[in-house]
Design an enzyme around this catalytic site. Structure first.
Site, PDB file in Angstrom:
ATOM      1  N   TYR A 144       2.713 -10.357  -8.629  1.00  0.00           N
ATOM      2  CA  TYR A 144       1.966  -9.674  -7.571  1.00  0.00           C
ATOM      3  C   TYR A 144       0.873 -10.558  -6.976  1.00  0.00           C
ATOM      4  O   TYR A 144       0.552 -10.441  -5.806  1.00  0.00           O
ATOM      5  CB  TYR A 144       1.296  -8.406  -8.124  1.00  0.00           C
ATOM      6  N   LYS A 193      10.668 -10.219 -20.555  1.00  0.00           N
ATOM      7  CA  LYS A 193      11.991 -10.810 -20.292  1.00  0.00           C
ATOM      8  C   LYS A 193      11.936 -12.202 -20.915  1.00  0.00           C
ATOM      9  O   LYS A 193      12.112 -13.224 -20.249  1.00  0.00           O
ATOM     10  CB  LYS A 193      12.224 -10.842 -18.767  1.00  0.00           C
ATOM     11  N   ASP A 225      15.396  -5.051 -19.253  1.00  0.00           N
ATOM     12  CA  ASP A 225      16.654  -4.397 -18.867  1.00  0.00           C
ATOM     13  C   ASP A 225      17.085  -3.391 -19.939  1.00  0.00           C
ATOM     14  O   ASP A 225      17.475  -2.257 -19.662  1.00  0.00           O
ATOM     15  CB  ASP A 225      17.762  -5.419 -18.575  1.00  0.00           C
ATOM     16  N   ASP A 249       5.622  -1.461 -12.843  1.00  0.00           N
ATOM     17  CA  ASP A 249       5.818  -0.765 -11.571  1.00  0.00           C
ATOM     18  C   ASP A 249       7.182  -0.090 -11.574  1.00  0.00           C
ATOM     19  O   ASP A 249       7.316   1.095 -11.259  1.00  0.00           O
ATOM     20  CB  ASP A 249       5.714  -1.771 -10.419  1.00  0.00           C
ATOM     21  N   ASP A 253       8.229   4.269 -12.361  1.00  0.00           N
ATOM     22  CA  ASP A 253       8.997   5.131 -11.453  1.00  0.00           C
ATOM     23  C   ASP A 253      10.212   5.709 -12.170  1.00  0.00           C
ATOM     24  O   ASP A 253      10.580   6.866 -11.965  1.00  0.00           O
ATOM     25  CB  ASP A 253       9.451   4.357 -10.206  1.00  0.00           C
TER      26      ASP A 253
HETATM   27  C1  IPM Z   1       2.291   1.555  -7.522  1.00  0.00           C
HETATM   28  C2  IPM Z   1       2.801   1.174  -6.158  1.00  0.00           C
HETATM   29  C3  IPM Z   1       2.123  -0.129  -5.727  1.00  0.00           C
HETATM   30  C4  IPM Z   1       2.467  -1.209  -6.747  1.00  0.00           C
HETATM   31  C5  IPM Z   1       2.486  -0.584  -4.285  1.00  0.00           C
HETATM   32  C6  IPM Z   1       2.166   0.484  -3.272  1.00  0.00           C
HETATM   33  C7  IPM Z   1       1.822  -1.887  -3.930  1.00  0.00           C
HETATM   34  O1  IPM Z   1       4.189   1.078  -6.156  1.00  0.00           O
HETATM   35  O2  IPM Z   1       1.072   1.736  -7.675  1.00  0.00           O
HETATM   36  O3  IPM Z   1       3.120   1.673  -8.431  1.00  0.00           O
HETATM   37  O4  IPM Z   1       3.550  -1.832  -6.663  1.00  0.00           O
HETATM   38  O5  IPM Z   1       1.670  -1.438  -7.634  1.00  0.00           O
HETATM   39 MG    MG Z   2       5.122   1.727  -7.940  1.00  0.00          MG
END
Ligand code: IPM
Ligand code: MG
Length: 366
Positions: A144, A193, A225, A249, A253
């Site tokens: 990042y 990884k 993975d 990240d 999700d």
């Molecule tokens: C999160 C989001 C952010 C990230 C984006 C919006 C930059 O996906 O907070 O998980 O990747 O950190």
């Molecule tokens: Mg995110």
């Protein structure tokens, strides 16, 4: 207690859900005799419209003068991504904000209430009952924040993103994970990884060193993975998941889908040196439903609960919000994102504001 809170609604559904979280914080202040002062400012596309910048100096200045920051979300619709307003919006706003105040450790608790098990894609959920794990994500290193570059040579376009970590960055976030595991079920699963990446090999080395100070904690290493696969097969096996920035990240999700919706996943980003914190839902700005009073405010409201717990040490108040959220879910109140998956008769579909009204009502009854 008197506390100052910077409120940065941002874009998309951010303003709607932040407004609801502020209502809940006001209800908490009233119930427990606190005084919270809220200072609003712009970030993301909203800031760009006013100042021509995604993270303007006024917002930076404000954030440096408060006790905690409550943020909505930033970013715009894909169809508008060519507009200057949205170009590099996330990188210029959210990532700069994280960097500016060194919010290096990101905490994302994934909790699946028994009543929402129908929303969990895993068949075995009904047999195992509720799910409770936490992602601790390193937040200001990795790919990042390395060099991002584009070039063109002989008409061929290429791009490069550099991932880097130093041992201090890994050490600080690993400590957060081990400390949290002490207060939970005593297990840390560190994600990397290491079969491919040098940053991951350093990550594993440093995590092993930190583990020496926590003999009572069980440490496991897992390749990212494989971790994704195991999180779907048997998420009950995890307690604290410790991850580098990019993997965290993605996996958080994945975790959000296990608990039914991104609209339920709060997030705290903490500067492990000073304790200063930024609180925002883990989901994005959801431009498709922005302004429709449909967004689920729970992730934002639970982020406010995390703000109370981590920044203000108001443990009872934070638990009260979490209990109130638990009660609305148990009583069948659903926003649209929680509604489609289940469709049980005893459920009631609520708007953003109605969901918050219900939470505040349960809070009052506690
Ligand atoms: C999160 C989001 C952010 C990230 C984006 C919006 C930059 O996906 O907070 O998980 O990747 O950190
Ligand atoms: Mg995110």
């Amino acid at each position: 207690m008197n506390k100052r809170i910077a409120v940065l609604p941002g874009d998309g559904i951010g303003p709607e859900v932040v407004e609801q979280a502020v209502r809940v914080l006001q209800a908490v202040a009233q119930k427990y005799g606190h005084h919270f002062e809220f200072y609003h400012s712009e970030i993301g596309g909203a800031a760009f419209e006013k100042y021509g910048k995604h993270f303007p100096d006024t917002t930076k200045e404000l954030c440096s003068q408060v006790n905690a920051i409550l943020l909505g979300s930033v970013g715009g619709p894909v169809a508008e991504s060519h507009l200057l307003k949205w170009q590099n919006c996330e990188r210029n706003s959210l990532l700069q904000l994280r960097k500016q105040f060194s919010f290096n450790a990101n905490i994302r608790p994934l909790f699946l209430d028994e009543k929402l098990i129908e929303l969990c894609p895993l068949k075995r959920a009904a047999q195992y009952g509720s799910l409770d794990l936490v992602v601790i994500r390193e937040l200001i290193g990795d790919i990042y924040f390395g060099k991002h570059e584009r070039s063109i040579s002989d008409g061929i376009r290429s791009a490069i993103d550099v991932a880097s970590y130093d041992e201090k960055q890994i050490y600080s976030v690993a400590k957060v994970a081990f400390e949290l595991a002490k207060a939970r079920r005593g297990k840390v699963t560190s994600v990397d990884k290491a079969n491919v990446l040098e940053t991951s090999r350093l990550w594993r080395e440093v995590v092993n060193e930190v583990a020496l100070s926590y003999p009572e904690i069980k440490l496991e290493h897992i390749l990212v993975d494989n971790c994704a696969m195991k999180m779907v097969q048997n998420p009950w096996d995890f307690d604290v998941l410790l991850t580098p920035n990019l993997f965290g990240d993605i996996l958080s999700d994945l975790g959000a889908s296990l608990i039914g919706s991104l609209g339920l996943l709060p997030s705290a980003s903490i500067n492990t040196g000073s304790g200063f914190g930024l609180y925002e839902p883990a989901g994005g700005s959801a431009p498709d439903i922005a302004g429709k009073n449909q967004a689920n405010p729970i992730a934002q409201i639970l982020s406010a609960a995390m703000l109370l717990r981590h920044s203000f040490k108001m443990f009872e108040e934070a638990s009260a919000i979490e209990k109130a959220v638990g009660s609305v879910l148990k009583n069948g109140f659903r926003t649209r994102d929680l509604w489609f998956g289940s469709g049980a008769r005893s459920e009631e579909l609520l708007s953003t504001v109605e969901m918050t009204d219900a939470i505040i009502r349960f809070l009052g009854d506690l």
